[in-house]
Design an enzyme around this catalytic site. Sequence first.
Site, PDB file in Angstrom:
ATOM      1  CE  LYS C  79     -91.865 -13.122 -35.659  1.00  0.00           C
ATOM      2  NZ  LYS C  79     -91.829 -12.627 -37.055  1.00  0.00           N
ATOM      3  CB  SER C 154     -94.383  -9.714 -37.069  1.00  0.00           C
ATOM      4  OG  SER C 154     -93.567 -10.638 -37.765  1.00  0.00           O
ATOM      5  CB  SER C 178     -91.517  -9.638 -39.964  1.00  0.00           C
ATOM      6  OG  SER C 178     -92.855  -9.269 -40.193  1.00  0.00           O
TER       7      SER C 178
END
Lengths: 493, 96, 486
Positions: C79, C154, C178
């Site tokens: 990420k 996210s 997330s």
Amino acid sequence: MSYDVIIGLEVHVQLQTQTKIFCGCSTAFNPDQPNVQTCPVCLGLPGALPVLNRHAMRLAVKTALGLGCQIAKFTKWDRKQYFYPDLPKGYQISQYDLPFSFDGHVDVDTGSGEPRRVRILRAHLEEDAGKNVHDESGRGRDSQVDLNRAGTPLVEIVTQPDLRTAAEARTFLQAMHSLLTFLEVSDCNMQEGSLRCDANVNLHVHQPDGSKVATPIVEVKNINSFRFTEQAILHEVDRQWELFQKTGKTIKDAPKTTRGFDPDRGVTTPMREKEEAADYRYFPDPDLVPVTFTDADIEAIRSEMCETPVSRRARFLGEYQLSAYDADVILDQGRAVADYFETVAKGSGDPKQAANWVTQDVLRELKERRLTLDAFSINADVLMSLLKRVSDKQLTIKSAREVFLLLLEQAEEHAPSTVRIDAIIAEKGLALVQDTGAMETAIAAVLARNAKAVADFKSGKQAAVGALIGQVMKELKGADAAVVREKIIAALS
Amino acid sequence: MALPLDTVKKVAGLARLQLTDTEIEMFSQQLGGILDYVAMLDELDTSAVEPMVHAIELTNVLRDDVLAPSLPRADALQNAPKQDGRYFLVPAILEG
Amino acid sequence: MGLSDLSASELLDQLQSGAVSSREVTQACLAAITVQDTAVHAFLHVDAADALQQAAAIDERRVRGESLGLLAGLPVALKDVLCQQGQPATCASKMLSGFIPPYDAHVVTKLKQADAVLLGRTNMDEFAMGSSSENSAFGVTRNPWDLSRIPGGSSSGSAAAVAARMTPVSLGSDTGGSIRQPAGLCGIVGMKPTYGRISRYGLIAYASSLDQIGPFGTDVRSVATVLEAISGHDPRDSTSVNQPVPEYSKSVDQPLTGLKIGIVPEHFSAGLDTEIAAAVKSAIDVYRSLGAEVREVALPHAKYCIATYYLIACSEASSNLSRYDGIHYGHRATSFKNLNEMYAASRGEGFGAEVKRRIMLGTYALSTGYYDQYYVKALKVRRLIRQDFDAAFQQVDVIAGPVTPTAAFAIGEKANDPLAMYLSDIYTISANLAGLPAISLPCGFTTGGLPIGLQLQGRPFDEDRVLRAARMYEATTDWHTRRPNG
Ligand SMILES: [Mg+2]
Ligand SMILES: [Zn+2]
């Protein structure tokens, strides 16, 4: 109308650690090489996290104990948020509602007998900001930011508004300096910004009806010398008094304002007012965890602390019977000189003599040679041996000075030592003549050569004996003047 | 209830966020809505509850005072929008 | 069956036996990215040459007979919130466009030590704020199961990339769900470990007291293996806990006997999609059939978790994001009259709407006069929520329930209603507030063919049991073997 001056100080002290408070970067003062002592943590890079320096915490506790503060059993770190280019994270890690220490006091000598007790509200540990270097040309060029200093550990000491004159404020700072260097928690180098202060100043004006009104509080920020502190407060007092007479504005009419001190003009000047009232939005730093102390932890730190200068001064006056003047001269030199003095005083058995030597001979030589004590070739043990020979009546004071200077002169070839002392005494024939036969022979010879002086003495001129003593002493090279005097008088009567 | 526009502006000032008028209007509505929603916490009597800052109860995490290498200056400055090879540069800061 | 059909644990077996090389596996991933990522947009940055070079180096070492790490040769996507020296880390924000960290996050160091291949950087909601990827400054990521829908967030790209088999595993971060929410919406496995289990050093902070890094994979065993590789104490993170790390990869296949599963009635009340409720209930029936005891537990403060979360997370975020001021790094505006304007303009231009919204909320909650009413109040309710869990875990070993109230929603559907968007995290948020480990794994599909997730939450530092419980279910079902377009 008259007024009282009300002063409270916030003193920022850089702690003497190797590394910064939350990272492993060096704390060395290095203004010529900007931005070489930084890492992701003290640059505030995304993702970097702080970890508290154990030694900084320990030095902070020592500082607080030296100030007679209580140590909190539980303390934590908070973020103080504001934007400034020298503050890379947009917040300063500091302590808000639970500082690690509180409620101390320092007694300041006011010169009028009764010391002034200055209460310490709190002392907390925080990180320093970096340094902005402004373009002085006035052409509005970019400011430069150096983050070498960002993250240096600071203790902020906040006093109650207990100081009453600018001179007291200066004396208080000097006492701080003495205490903190003694405890070896800070080098307190004011040129390098290791000790700085903010002064909160206002006046309590006496009204005809006996009541008092307070003028608005002004905080004079970032003063970096004892003298400037005194000057800034003096100027601020005059300014506030004039302003009050002109406007009559009191603390109720105007908020606290901040000013800076311009040492060139000796005046305080307004700082740029923030656009909105400061709202630091303190909250506990979630990246750091609390620190707890047990009584045993605190005692362990206390037990490794040296005596404070205040208690040492009391002991110098009592135990060693020093004059206040001598004690202050010694203590003002810091812990190393005080330690040196004590070794000499104890070992030589003559503290008064030790004080004379340290405050005069040693300090003079240090000054002339631009040395610090640890680089001085005559260590405390050597001076102690030398003075011991004086108190044992093996050497006159005058000869001891001669030896002292020879030791220094020859220090390059021969490290000063007790052996060297005795070698010089022997070489120069400085040993006090204990052999009364030799003394009597010398007296007889001198009396024989000085018929006029002898006659003068016998006719009642006591002073004539002085010249005779001098000649005998010269003959003997080393002798106790009092003994010589006694023997001449005996021979003449 | 919408958050007053003045409050939105004041908060934006504190946070150093330049907002357009449209954004101010939008945040006034949306923040007002969120604040109405979070007001549900007022139902709870928390007078005897200790605030919980951390998910774990750690204390006394300390590091030794040992030097670690710093970044080369070029690395420290590499992401700066403006720098002169020695310093970070910012528009003139007016003091006094 | 192609390489990209294999789970990470299967790939690791093959890599170890020499059946495939890391270069082949990495190449297969890069090829899959070329084919699919134009549509999915899971990646923000792929340094193919660098990845292949890493793979070749590991292959060489294997040939030489060197001992290799737990993830030797396995591609892992990161990420864009994790710092990797020399690679961009933007947090999907204009603010950090072009930012290159000069250091590695602790997990990146761990992955390098485990001989993983760092494949590329995945899209996300800006600064990890959001549940859909719609807050990315660099375009939305699409759900591989239905390209018109959001993948969750996210950690959107990390979930979508695994779901689309562009990478066998990836790392995400989970502040309020997330990892788990996108894992659930993308039909894969994602785990948020106990707060403190994995160092946050080098994780670009959203809300420090809630953030935790965790792995995604196509099955539980893969997730267990990656978790084992990245867990452990780090002296650079004061909140990293010094606890031994069990060998999850070895224990994950051991079924639990006498497992006690808790279910929370509130999780099945209004707002939960009926198909999801049904899938989760039948998953719980599977546990019953495996001999687990199922009982109801109460989490009386569950309904306060979203309010509590948004106050705490936004307060912390407002502070964490104040470092983006356009001075030491990050976006600087070009037009301003003075320093103060430079701050405001840079931040106003650099941050997207959701980030600004949360900074505004947090700044407000911490400001004079509101601090006690909002921030401190939320911290107190946080403790009540934690106490609920402590009591529940006196009675049960894990708590099972839904991950999300609905399956993946359409792109744009909730874009203008932040509160509705926040409510999609209703089941995941409390694990962050309480600091608990929790996993999301596939447990079915809607009639529309969208994945449904099952969440298991456990006691602090009880990841081992959570993983084994998850694997017990997975071993008797085949949801995890399904993949989009196949
Ligand atoms: Mg301060
Ligand atoms: Zn540093």
